[in-house]
Design an enzyme around this catalytic site. Structure first.
Site, PDB file in Angstrom:
ATOM      1  N   ASN A   1       0.875  -1.168   0.000  1.00 13.79           N
ATOM      2  CA  ASN A   1       0.000   0.000   0.000  1.00 13.79           C
ATOM      3  C   ASN A   1       0.914   1.219   0.000  1.00 13.79           C
ATOM      4  O   ASN A   1       1.490   1.571   1.031  1.00 13.79           O
ATOM      5  CB  ASN A   1      -0.918  -0.012   1.222  1.00 13.79           C
TER       6      ASN A   1
ATOM      7  N   ASP B   1      -4.306  -4.995   0.765  1.00 12.49           N
ATOM      8  CA  ASP B   1      -4.732  -4.375   2.014  1.00 12.49           C
ATOM      9  C   ASP B   1      -6.184  -4.769   2.260  1.00 12.49           C
ATOM     10  O   ASP B   1      -7.094  -4.204   1.669  1.00 12.49           O
ATOM     11  CB  ASP B   1      -4.577  -2.857   1.905  1.00 12.49           C
TER      12      ASP B   1
END
Length: 263
Positions: free
Chosen positions: A13, A153
């Site tokens: 991320n 994520d």
């Protein structure tokens, strides 16, 4: 008979790909992952820095969105062949949260699940609906018997082991019992949580807030995951978190996770 090769597949991320391109490219050069799922691009399709990535040997597919969300898959071991750019059944297709591709005989689903805060409320309802859609798709993928990896994520802290001071997250959507149960249901279908398979007793974190010296104190949470289908899990050789770039200047609040498999 063709010899097998070891592949390093990572998830990161990046929390704004253009503002942190210096972090991403440095990490690619130092860590040398073969395949990468990126989340939170925070850029339009037109603004995606594909030329900078190509200069470092990575082909890419991406699904952007202005200012928010956005996912991409990078590969230096062959062009990613896109199979879908939305989760089937996603209740809000305006949000760029899922992209899937075949690379080196592996189907890779890269995701940025909804945060869900504040709860209760519409954002939490969307989170649970999205996770229901993920559960259905995860079941369908297993039905194909194709070697598959769900990575990214997930915005879910699976257990108290995955969070520093669980009591501080008791009211957060990431640690909500409903969200944790959705994650458990996905794994229970037959997916293998790579980190937990190889590090069953360790406290492993992938995210640390920017404030209160969270990273220095290791006051983190584990919300980035890699789930392997049964056939792929048999080839799992290593898995971990590369904490190195989290200590760099102007970096993401996440650290990359990675798995090594034979393919």
């Amino acid at each position: 008979m063709a010899s097998k090769r070891r592949l390093r597949i990572a998830s990161y991320n990046i929390n704004g790909i253009n503002s942190r391109l210096h972090v991403l490219t440095r990490w690619l050069e130092e860590f040398k992952p073969d395949i990468v799922g990126l989340q939170e691009l925070k850029c339009t399709n037109e603004a995606f820095p594909h030329e900078a990535l190509a200069a470092r040997g990575y082909s890419a597919i991406w699904h952007g969105q202005r200012s928010w969300n956005g996912v991409a898959i990078l590969s230096r071991v062959g062009e990613p062949v896109e199979t879908r750019r939305a989760l089937p059944g996603d209740p809000n297709l305006e949000q760029s949260r899922y992209i899937e591709a075949a690379v080196c005989g592996i189907l890779i689903g890269n995701m940025y699940a909804p945060n869900g805060n504040p709860k209760p409320g519409p954002k939490f309802d969307y989170k649970l609906a999205w996770l229901d859609a993920l559960l259905a798709h995860a079941r369908d993928l297993l039905g194909t018997k194709v070697p598959a990896l769900l990575i990214g994520d997930f915005n879910v802290i699976p257990t108290p082991q995955d969070v520093y001071k669980p009591e501080r997250w008791a009211k957060d959507a990431l640690f909500a019992p409903e969200a944790r149960e959705k994650y458990r249901e996905v794994v229970a279908l037959g997916w293998t949580d790579a980190i937990r398979r190889l590090h069953p007793d360790e406290r492993v974190y992938t995210f640390w807030h920017y404030w209160r010296n969270s990273f220095d104190r290791d006051a983190g949470i584990r919300i980035d995951h890699a789930l392997l289908s049964p056939s792929l899990a048999k080839t799992l050789k290593a898995a971990g978190v590369d904490r190195t770039p989290r200590a760099w200047e102007k970096t993401s609040d996440h650290a990359p996770i990675w798995v090594e498999i034979e393919a």
